[in-house]
Write an enzyme that holds these catalytic residues in place. Structure first.
Site, short mmCIF file in Angstrom:
data_model
loop_
_atom_site.label_atom_id
_atom_site.label_comp_id
_atom_site.label_asym_id
_atom_site.label_seq_id
_atom_site.Cartn_x
_atom_site.Cartn_y
_atom_site.Cartn_z
N SER A 7 0.68 -0.85 0.19
CA SER A 7 0.19 -0.05 -0.09
C SER A 7 0.87 1.39 -0.26
O SER A 7 1.28 1.31 0.41
CB SER A 7 -0.72 -0.05 1.31
OG SER A 7 -1.84 1.31 1.38
N HIS A 32 -0.55 -1.58 -4.46
CA HIS A 32 -2.58 -0.93 -3.52
C HIS A 32 -2.15 0.36 -3.45
O HIS A 32 -1.76 1.24 -2.54
CB HIS A 32 -2.60 -1.39 -2.32
CG HIS A 32 -3.79 -1.90 -1.27
ND1 HIS A 32 -4.45 -2.90 -1.79
CD2 HIS A 32 -4.07 -0.94 -0.82
CE1 HIS A 32 -5.75 -2.39 -1.05
NE2 HIS A 32 -5.85 -1.31 -0.62
N ASP A 34 -4.34 3.72 -1.87
CA ASP A 34 -5.87 3.69 -1.36
C ASP A 34 -6.84 5.12 -1.50
O ASP A 34 -5.57 6.23 -1.54
CB ASP A 34 -5.27 4.02 0.67
CG ASP A 34 -5.35 2.27 0.93
OD1 ASP A 34 -5.63 1.71 0.47
OD2 ASP A 34 -3.62 2.09 1.03
N MET A 36 -9.33 7.96 -0.21
CA MET A 36 -10.16 8.04 0.74
C MET A 36 -10.28 9.63 0.29
O MET A 36 -9.80 10.11 0.05
CB MET A 36 -9.35 8.24 2.17
CG MET A 36 -8.43 6.89 2.52
SD MET A 36 -7.28 6.83 4.07
CE MET A 36 -6.40 5.45 4.03
N HIS A 65 -8.02 0.52 -3.95
CA HIS A 65 -8.95 0.57 -2.96
C HIS A 65 -10.22 1.83 -2.57
O HIS A 65 -9.33 3.20 -2.17
CB HIS A 65 -8.37 0.04 -1.95
CG HIS A 65 -8.98 -0.07 -0.44
ND1 HIS A 65 -8.65 -0.45 0.64
CD2 HIS A 65 -9.97 -0.03 -0.08
CE1 HIS A 65 -9.43 -0.21 1.80
NE2 HIS A 65 -10.63 -0.69 0.98
N MET A 67 -11.92 3.49 -0.51
CA MET A 67 -12.82 4.13 0.53
C MET A 67 -13.21 5.60 0.55
O MET A 67 -13.13 6.17 1.46
CB MET A 67 -11.92 4.43 1.65
CG MET A 67 -11.25 2.99 1.94
SD MET A 67 -9.78 2.94 3.06
CE MET A 67 -8.58 3.29 1.64
N MET A 136 -11.28 -6.25 5.58
CA MET A 136 -10.53 -5.60 6.25
C MET A 136 -10.42 -5.29 7.67
O MET A 136 -10.76 -5.92 8.07
CB MET A 136 -11.19 -3.72 6.18
CG MET A 136 -11.86 -2.76 5.23
SD MET A 136 -9.88 -2.35 4.47
CE MET A 136 -9.00 -1.36 5.93
N ASP A 170 -6.57 -5.96 4.22
CA ASP A 170 -5.99 -5.09 4.21
C ASP A 170 -5.88 -4.39 5.77
O ASP A 170 -6.78 -4.19 6.38
CB ASP A 170 -6.37 -4.39 3.45
CG ASP A 170 -6.37 -3.26 3.13
OD1 ASP A 170 -4.94 -2.54 3.21
OD2 ASP A 170 -7.21 -1.69 2.30
C1 DX5 Z 1 -7.01 1.13 5.68
C2 DX5 Z 1 -6.04 0.99 4.23
C3 DX5 Z 1 -4.86 0.40 4.23
C4 DX5 Z 1 -3.56 0.47 4.84
C5 DX5 Z 1 -2.81 -0.44 5.31
O1 DX5 Z 1 -7.51 2.36 6.04
O2 DX5 Z 1 -6.65 0.62 2.96
O3 DX5 Z 1 -4.12 -0.03 2.48
O4 DX5 Z 1 -2.45 1.24 4.08
O5 DX5 Z 1 -1.89 0.03 5.79
P1 DX5 Z 1 -0.88 -1.02 7.07
O6 DX5 Z 1 -0.21 -2.37 6.07
O7 DX5 Z 1 0.27 -0.33 7.57
O8 DX5 Z 1 -1.95 -1.21 7.70
ZN ZN Z 2 -5.96 -0.71 1.76
#
Ligand code: DX5
Ligand code: ZN
Length: 211
Positions: A7, A32, A34, A36, A65, A67, A136, A170
């Site tokens: 990620s 990956h 993310d 947000m 991903h 969110m 998750m 994740d």
């Molecule tokens: C959290 C994200 C993850 C995050 C994982 O909301 O969806 O992908 O970056 O990070 P680690 O591996 O550090 O928990």
């Molecule tokens: Zn993620």
């Protein structure tokens, strides 16, 4: 097939293209990403223009991903920006049948994610029409949190019912606990801080691949 999906939330954002290259040169097949929106989760990260900027520099599978709320409004621009897999959150989708159709028509692989508090039974009706389930294992929003082990029970349920499905975990995964996720049945492993905050990211990726 086991896949590591680092990620980039924990990468150096000032050096993203090199950070992506570094992980893919060292055994990661997916990256990956993310996304947000500050509404679905209490944090804001990156959008389609960053993905579009990275796309020419990497052949890796971009595992995006989302969110975000109202994902139906944005999936097209993420597909156009170069996402290969688009994962939406079950909690954010009003009409999952429509969402699946929309993603299918965009030509991307379809992922559906559930938060720690969401019952896996809610995902099961859709699991035979998607490419990947993302379970998750932390509350979404931030990297560097600790694995919530109970979430892995949902992975077991999904794996038992859907032997061929890609199941991604994740949040909070690192070499010392990845075996728990693998034993539960996960085959796509996200690792953010474990990889990007490591002194030797290559070793971490290899440890996850060989655990
Ligand atoms: C959290 C994200 C993850 C995050 C994982 O909301 O969806 O992908 O970056 O990070 P680690 O591996 O550090 O928990
Ligand atoms: Zn993620």
């Amino acid at each position: 097939m086991r896949i590591v999906s680092p990620s980039i939330l924990s990468a150096d954002f000032a050096d993203l293209k090199n950070q992506v290259k570094m992980v893919t040169d060292n055994g990661a097949e997916y990256v990956h990403i993310d996304v947000m929106d500050g509404h679905f989760v209490p944090n804001i990260s990156i959008g389609p223009c960053v993905i579009e900027s990275l796309r020419p520099y990497s052949k890796a599978v971009f595992d995006v991903h989302l969110m975000i709320e109202n994902p139906e409004k944005y999936v097209e621009s993420f597909a156009k920006s170069g996402a290969d897999i688009i994962t939406v959150h079950l909690e954010a989708v009003k009409d999952m049948d429509k969402m699946i159709e929309q993603l299918r028509s965009l030509g991307v692989k379809i992922g559906v994610s559930i938060n720690p508090e969401t019952d896996v039974e809610k995902l099961i009706p859709f699991a035979d029409r998607i490419d990947m389930a993302l379970v998750m294992t932390v509350h979404p929003g931030f990297g560097g949190q600790s694995l919530i082990e109970e979430c892995l029970d949902k992975v077991k349920v999904l794996r038992q019912k859907f032997p061929e499905l890609d199941i991604e975990v994740d949040g909070g995964i690192k070499p010392s606990n990845v075996k728990l996720a693998l034993d539960a049945g996960a085959n796509v492993i996200v690792a953010g801080s474990a990889v990007f905050c490591a002194e030797d990211p290559k070793a971490v990726i290899q440890q996850i691949l060989q655990a």
